[in-house]
Each structure stands twice: as structure tokens, then as C-alpha cells.
Motif scaffolding. Structure first.
Motif, PDB file in Angstrom:
ATOM      1  N   PHE A 218      49.595  14.301  59.184  1.00  0.00           N
ATOM      2  CA  PHE A 218      49.618  14.700  57.780  1.00  0.00           C
ATOM      3  C   PHE A 218      48.236  14.501  57.152  1.00  0.00           C
ATOM      4  CE2 PHE A 218      51.046  14.605  53.309  1.00  0.00           C
ATOM      5  CZ  PHE A 218      51.890  15.702  53.310  1.00  0.00           C
ATOM      6  N   TYR A 219      47.369  15.460  57.421  1.00  0.00           N
ATOM      7  CA  TYR A 219      45.999  15.391  56.915  1.00  0.00           C
ATOM      8  C   TYR A 219      45.635  16.756  56.324  1.00  0.00           C
ATOM      9  CZ  TYR A 219      43.639  18.165  60.559  1.00  0.00           C
ATOM     10  OH  TYR A 219      43.178  19.192  61.356  1.00  0.00           O
ATOM     11  N   PRO A 220      44.472  16.882  55.639  1.00  0.00           N
ATOM     12  CA  PRO A 220      44.171  18.127  54.909  1.00  0.00           C
ATOM     13  C   PRO A 220      44.202  19.400  55.742  1.00  0.00           C
ATOM     14  CG  PRO A 220      42.757  16.375  54.128  1.00  0.00           C
ATOM     15  CD  PRO A 220      43.524  15.803  55.289  1.00  0.00           C
ATOM     16  N   GLY A 221      43.981  19.311  57.058  1.00  0.00           N
ATOM     17  CA  GLY A 221      44.061  20.495  57.895  1.00  0.00           C
ATOM     18  C   GLY A 221      45.477  21.007  58.067  1.00  0.00           C
ATOM     19  N   SER A 222      46.462  20.192  57.707  1.00  0.00           N
ATOM     20  CA  SER A 222      47.871  20.596  57.805  1.00  0.00           C
ATOM     21  C   SER A 222      48.466  20.978  56.459  1.00  0.00           C
ATOM     22  CB  SER A 222      48.704  19.452  58.409  1.00  0.00           C
ATOM     23  OG  SER A 222      48.292  19.163  59.723  1.00  0.00           O
ATOM     24  N   TRP A 223      47.621  21.012  55.431  1.00  0.00           N
ATOM     25  CA  TRP A 223      48.068  21.423  54.095  1.00  0.00           C
ATOM     26  C   TRP A 223      47.436  22.776  53.788  1.00  0.00           C
ATOM     27  CZ3 TRP A 223      45.528  16.519  51.632  1.00  0.00           C
ATOM     28  CH2 TRP A 223      46.059  15.373  52.232  1.00  0.00           C
ATOM     29  N   LEU A 224      48.267  23.763  53.556  1.00  0.00           N
ATOM     30  CA  LEU A 224      47.783  25.119  53.313  1.00  0.00           C
ATOM     31  C   LEU A 224      47.935  25.469  51.839  1.00  0.00           C
ATOM     32  CD1 LEU A 224      46.635  27.500  54.969  1.00  0.00           C
ATOM     33  CD2 LEU A 224      48.963  28.388  55.120  1.00  0.00           C
ATOM     34  N   ASP A 225      46.848  25.913  51.230  1.00  0.00           N
ATOM     35  CA  ASP A 225      46.835  26.267  49.816  1.00  0.00           C
ATOM     36  C   ASP A 225      46.950  27.789  49.691  1.00  0.00           C
ATOM     37  OD1 ASP A 225      46.612  26.160  47.102  1.00  0.00           O
ATOM     38  OD2 ASP A 225      44.471  25.704  47.052  1.00  0.00           O
ATOM     39  N   VAL A 226      48.122  28.253  49.306  1.00  0.00           N
ATOM     40  CA  VAL A 226      48.356  29.687  49.132  1.00  0.00           C
ATOM     41  C   VAL A 226      48.811  29.939  47.694  1.00  0.00           C
ATOM     42  CG1 VAL A 226      48.909  30.067  51.560  1.00  0.00           C
ATOM     43  CG2 VAL A 226      50.744  29.499  49.973  1.00  0.00           C
ATOM     44  N   SER A 227      48.976  31.211  47.355  1.00  0.00           N
ATOM     45  CA  SER A 227      49.267  31.573  45.960  1.00  0.00           C
ATOM     46  C   SER A 227      50.566  30.965  45.453  1.00  0.00           C
ATOM     47  CB  SER A 227      49.322  33.100  45.825  1.00  0.00           C
ATOM     48  OG  SER A 227      50.312  33.640  46.683  1.00  0.00           O
ATOM     49  N   SER A 228      51.513  30.712  46.352  1.00  0.00           N
ATOM     50  CA  SER A 228      52.813  30.164  45.930  1.00  0.00           C
ATOM     51  C   SER A 228      52.855  28.642  45.934  1.00  0.00           C
ATOM     52  CB  SER A 228      53.923  30.718  46.832  1.00  0.00           C
ATOM     53  OG  SER A 228      53.648  30.449  48.193  1.00  0.00           O
ATOM     54  N   GLY A 229      51.714  28.000  46.227  1.00  0.00           N
ATOM     55  CA  GLY A 229      51.672  26.541  46.206  1.00  0.00           C
ATOM     56  C   GLY A 229      51.237  25.962  47.544  1.00  0.00           C
ATOM     57  N   ILE A 230      51.392  24.661  47.698  1.00  0.00           N
ATOM     58  CA  ILE A 230      50.998  23.983  48.937  1.00  0.00           C
ATOM     59  C   ILE A 230      52.103  24.125  49.971  1.00  0.00           C
ATOM     60  CG2 ILE A 230      50.386  21.780  50.001  1.00  0.00           C
ATOM     61  CD1 ILE A 230      49.247  20.873  47.349  1.00  0.00           C
ATOM     62  N   LYS A 231      51.715  24.529  51.180  1.00  0.00           N
ATOM     63  CA  LYS A 231      52.644  24.614  52.302  1.00  0.00           C
ATOM     64  C   LYS A 231      52.172  23.640  53.402  1.00  0.00           C
ATOM     65  CE  LYS A 231      54.483  28.130  50.135  1.00  0.00           C
ATOM     66  NZ  LYS A 231      55.757  28.024  49.412  1.00  0.00           N
ATOM     67  N   ILE A 232      53.110  23.122  54.141  1.00  0.00           N
ATOM     68  CA  ILE A 232      52.811  22.163  55.200  1.00  0.00           C
ATOM     69  C   ILE A 232      53.012  22.847  56.544  1.00  0.00           C
ATOM     70  CG2 ILE A 232      53.304  19.887  56.143  1.00  0.00           C
ATOM     71  CD1 ILE A 232      52.262  19.909  53.237  1.00  0.00           C
ATOM     72  N   ILE A 233      52.014  22.750  57.417  1.00  0.00           N
ATOM     73  CA  ILE A 233      52.052  23.438  58.707  1.00  0.00           C
ATOM     74  C   ILE A 233      51.762  22.450  59.841  1.00  0.00           C
ATOM     75  CG2 ILE A 233      51.410  25.659  57.697  1.00  0.00           C
ATOM     76  CD1 ILE A 233      48.518  25.145  58.666  1.00  0.00           C
ATOM     77  N   ASP A 234      51.887  22.942  61.060  1.00  0.00           N
ATOM     78  CA  ASP A 234      51.475  22.252  62.287  1.00  0.00           C
ATOM     79  C   ASP A 234      52.136  20.887  62.504  1.00  0.00           C
ATOM     80  OD1 ASP A 234      49.845  24.430  62.716  1.00  0.00           O
ATOM     81  OD2 ASP A 234      48.024  23.445  61.998  1.00  0.00           O
ATOM     82  N   PRO A 235      53.471  20.843  62.596  1.00  0.00           N
ATOM     83  CA  PRO A 235      54.151  19.568  62.828  1.00  0.00           C
ATOM     84  C   PRO A 235      54.414  19.258  64.309  1.00  0.00           C
ATOM     85  CG  PRO A 235      55.765  21.217  62.275  1.00  0.00           C
ATOM     86  CD  PRO A 235      54.436  21.928  62.284  1.00  0.00           C
ATOM     87  N   GLU A 236      53.544  19.738  65.208  1.00  0.00           N
ATOM     88  CA  GLU A 236      53.814  19.546  66.636  1.00  0.00           C
ATOM     89  C   GLU A 236      53.725  18.090  67.087  1.00  0.00           C
ATOM     90  OE1 GLU A 236      51.059  22.382  66.762  1.00  0.00           O
ATOM     91  OE2 GLU A 236      49.747  20.915  65.861  1.00  0.00           O
ATOM     92  N   PHE A 237      53.132  17.225  66.250  1.00  0.00           N
ATOM     93  CA  PHE A 237      53.079  15.800  66.565  1.00  0.00           C
ATOM     94  C   PHE A 237      54.271  15.045  65.978  1.00  0.00           C
ATOM     95  CE2 PHE A 237      48.553  16.789  67.206  1.00  0.00           C
ATOM     96  CZ  PHE A 237      48.294  16.088  68.388  1.00  0.00           C
ATOM     97  N   GLY A 238      55.248  15.755  65.421  1.00  0.00           N
ATOM     98  CA  GLY A 238      56.374  15.111  64.763  1.00  0.00           C
ATOM     99  C   GLY A 238      57.280  14.365  65.728  1.00  0.00           C
ATOM    100  N   PHE A 239      57.918  13.320  65.215  1.00  0.00           N
ATOM    101  CA  PHE A 239      58.885  12.543  66.001  1.00  0.00           C
ATOM    102  C   PHE A 239      59.613  11.596  65.060  1.00  0.00           C
ATOM    103  CE2 PHE A 239      54.990  10.106  65.947  1.00  0.00           C
ATOM    104  CZ  PHE A 239      55.363   8.767  65.878  1.00  0.00           C
ATOM    105  N   LEU A 240      60.596  10.887  65.580  1.00  0.00           N
ATOM    106  CA  LEU A 240      61.282   9.865  64.801  1.00  0.00           C
ATOM    107  C   LEU A 240      60.468   8.579  64.906  1.00  0.00           C
ATOM    108  CD1 LEU A 240      65.059  10.477  65.668  1.00  0.00           C
ATOM    109  CD2 LEU A 240      63.777  11.226  63.652  1.00  0.00           C
ATOM    110  N   GLY A 241      59.796   8.237  63.832  1.00  0.00           N
ATOM    111  CA  GLY A 241      58.906   7.085  63.847  1.00  0.00           C
ATOM    112  C   GLY A 241      58.996   6.314  62.549  1.00  0.00           C
ATOM    113  N   GLU A 242      57.847   5.831  62.094  1.00  0.00           N
ATOM    114  CA  GLU A 242      57.798   5.020  60.882  1.00  0.00           C
ATOM    115  C   GLU A 242      57.065   5.789  59.778  1.00  0.00           C
ATOM    116  OE1 GLU A 242      57.868   0.465  62.096  1.00  0.00           O
ATOM    117  OE2 GLU A 242      56.101   1.458  62.927  1.00  0.00           O
ATOM    118  N   PRO A 243      57.628   5.811  58.571  1.00  0.00           N
ATOM    119  CA  PRO A 243      57.016   6.601  57.497  1.00  0.00           C
ATOM    120  C   PRO A 243      55.616   6.111  57.132  1.00  0.00           C
ATOM    121  CG  PRO A 243      58.718   5.137  56.616  1.00  0.00           C
ATOM    122  CD  PRO A 243      58.841   5.098  58.109  1.00  0.00           C
ATOM    123  N   GLU A 244      55.341   4.839  57.406  1.00  0.00           N
ATOM    124  CA  GLU A 244      54.031   4.279  57.089  1.00  0.00           C
ATOM    125  C   GLU A 244      52.907   5.003  57.813  1.00  0.00           C
ATOM    126  OE1 GLU A 244      57.068   1.136  56.196  1.00  0.00           O
ATOM    127  OE2 GLU A 244      56.711   2.499  57.869  1.00  0.00           O
TER     128      GLU A 244
END
Length: 320
Positions: A218-244
Motif C-alpha cells: 500500500f504505497y503511492p504506486g498502488s494509488w491511481l488518481d483518475v477523474s472519478s477519485g482514488i482507485k487502489i490497484i496491484d494487490p498481488e502481495f495481499g494475504f491474511l496478515g496484520e493491518p499494522e
């Protein structure tokens, strides 16, 4: 099995079995600077799409092997969080998934830029943008997810570049090619036994199972700024972990981008789930260090003295 490249012709694309009856591609181009995967923006006679294909290596660093099934994790992630109507509007909609060819086709959110310009000072995050990003994390971390891919191969790849490689004294990566004097500066941290012991414990925690669905990058390269607002992309590193982990990465990049201190407090006050603030700080410190002295460099415009100050902060957060 289909193997796409950035130079795939329209005729090659036309042969793909994904199109609607009577549909044909009329334009293809790379969709931005993707670090991990091949990503194409396709305009067809009917619609605009994004086609992403994972390869058995990192696109930006082909010498680094990477698990090719990471695209399935991204597919599962997008399917899982689509259960929340608010989040669903802030991620790409899945159009088609081809597991055999490791291809994920999504709606095109529209041409936009990620938030990398915050590193050069060309952009400062606004309070509203911070709230949008924190709301996304709060809602995602609050989802009840019973089953999700362990994604251990991707976590092990990430673990190496988060907790190990940057802190090896002889890793073959000369930091003076990034900035003169950075290699010597890094030795203080590469030779710090106490710091490396703490990083070992933190890395073990990263690899341990958790109960919260996290984005994982979750870093700026995964935040996309488009006309409809901020979109979140590229979650290939996702897993069940710790929110911290997500929060720590988020905060670290505000530090690296020299964003106003006030924004850091806004993140923690707006986040709505329980947090271990010490653990947030430790992940934050790790990300600061590894981005400054590891291989995953950012387009920073910091002086050597500014980097030295940030390195000291990162160490302090990890040890304290």
C-alpha cells in the motif's frame, strides 16, 4: 497458453478468446510503469480494458524470479473485497480471468497517474485524499474473510527485499550508483547487530499467519488518481496478515516523500480498527530503511543528509 508482450500485434490480440461476439481490438499500449507484471491498455470496438499477465519473473527486474500464480491472488483479492459496495467502487472490476495463461482482464478505470509525484514534491497529499485512502484500509481490514490464498511464495520474495537483502553488507548492489556517499552511509545499518536482530523478529512476524486481509503493498504506486477519485490497484502481495503492515508502509512513504507531519496524525486518527501502534512504527521504520538502501529504489529527490536523517528515524522506530 497465451504469452503476451508489450509488442503484441492487434492480430495477436484478436486471436485471444476473451472478446464479445463481433468485438475486436483497435488499439493497444502499455498501461503505465508496472513493476511486477505486463499490463496493457486495450481499446476495442466495444469497450476499454486492462489486460494484465504475470510472468515467472519481475517485469522491472527480469533477473528476479517471481511466482507466476500471483495473478490469481490479485483475482481472489478483487473478488473478495467486491462484497463491500464502497470498496468495490474503488478497485477495478474483473471482466475475465484465465488461470492457465495467468491473465486477468479488468475494466479500464481511465487514464490517470499514480501518486509517485509526491516523491519529487510536485504533489502534496490533501486531507481529503488521506481520508479516502484510510477509509479504504479501514473497510478492507474490517472485512470478515475466512479463506484466502496464503500467498507464501510472494511473501517470501517480498520478505527477502524487505528484511534481508538491504541489510547484507556484501549484496552486490552499489548504492553509490544511486547517490554518491549512500553506500558508506548504509554500512552503519548493515553492521548493526541489534537492528538486524529486530528485523529478523519483524520478518518472522510478517511471514506468520494473520486474520486480516491486507493489500501488502500500500504505497503511492498502488494509488491511481483518475477523474472519478482514488482507485487502489496491484494487490498481488495481499494475504491474511496484520493491518499494522499496511499502515506502516503508508506512513513510511509519507516520510520518504517529505509530506507534512500533520498528515501522519490524520491517518492514525481516521483509521477505525484496533492497532498496535508500536508494530505500525516498526513496519514503518523497516520500509524507510529498505527503500533507501535496498534495490527497490524510489524517484526521490532527497539530499544525502536528508536520507541520513530518515535512516536514523527508521532505525529508531524499529528499536523503540
Amino acid at each position: 497458453m497465451t504469452d503476451l508482450t508489450e509488442d503484441s500485434s492487434l492480430a495477436d490480440l484478436q486471436n485471444l478468446p476473451y472478446w464479445l461476439p463481433g468485438e475486436h481490438p483497435i488499439k493497444s499500449e502499455p498501461a503505465g510503469e508496472s513493476n511486477m507484471n505486463l499490463v496493457l491498455r486495450i481499446q476495442t470496438s466495444h469497450r476499454n480494458l486492462i489486460i494484465k499477465q504475470s510472468k515467472p519473473y519481475v517485469r522491472k527486474y527480469p533477473q528476479i524470479p517471481a511466482p507466476v500464480d500471483r495473478i490469481e491472488v490479485e483475482y481472489r483479492f478483487l473478488q473478495e473485497i467486491a462484497r463491500d459496495a464502497w470498496i468495490k467502487d474503488r478497485v477495478p472490476k474483473v471482466v475475465f480471468f484465465d488461470a492457465e495463461s495467468h491473465i486477468l482482464i479488468m475494466e479500464d478505470l481511465g487514464k490517470g497517474l499514480d501518486f509517485s509525484k509526491i516523491y519529487s514534491g510536485e504533489k502534496t497529499l490533501t486531507e481529503d485524499e488521506i481520508i479516502q485512502l484510510v477509509d479504504f484500509l479501514s473497510r478492507m481490514h474490517g472485512l470478515k474473510v475466512d479463506e484466502f490464498p496464503v500467498n507464501m511464495k510472494m511473501r517470501l520474495l517480498n520478505h527477502e527485499h524487505l528484511f534481508q537483502f538491504p541489510f547484507l553488507e556484501e549484496n552486490g548492489f552499489d548504492l553509490d550508483t544511486i547517490q554518491s556517499g549512500l553506500q558508506a552511509l548504509s554500512l552503519t545499518y548493515k553492521r548493526d547487530v541489534q537492528l538486524k536482530e529486530k528485523l529478523k523478529l519483524l520478518g518472522d512476524r510478517y511471514l506468520s499467519p494473520g486474520k486480516v486481509l491486507i493489500h501488502g503493498d500500500f504505497y503511492p504506486g498502488s494509488w491511481l488518481d483518475v477523474s472519478s477519485g482514488i482507485k487502489i490497484i496491484d494487490p498481488e502481495f495481499g494475504f491474511l496478515g496484520e493491518p499494522e503492515f499496511d499502515l506502516g508502509i503508508f506512513l513510511a512513504h509519507l516520510d520518504l516523500a517529505q509530506q507534512p507531519e500533520l498528515l501522519r496524525g490524520s491517518i492514525l486518527s481516521a483509521y477505525s480498527n484496533p492497532l498496535d501502534l508500536q508494530l505500525v512504527g516498526q513496519f514503518q521504520g523497516m520500509e524507510i530503511l529498505r527503500r533507501l538502501i535496498g534495490i527497490a529504489q524510489l524517484p526521490l529527490t532527497l539530499t544525502l543528509s536528508q536520507k541520513a536523517k530518515l535512516l536514523r528515524k527508521g532505525k529508531y522506530l524499529i528499536l523503540n
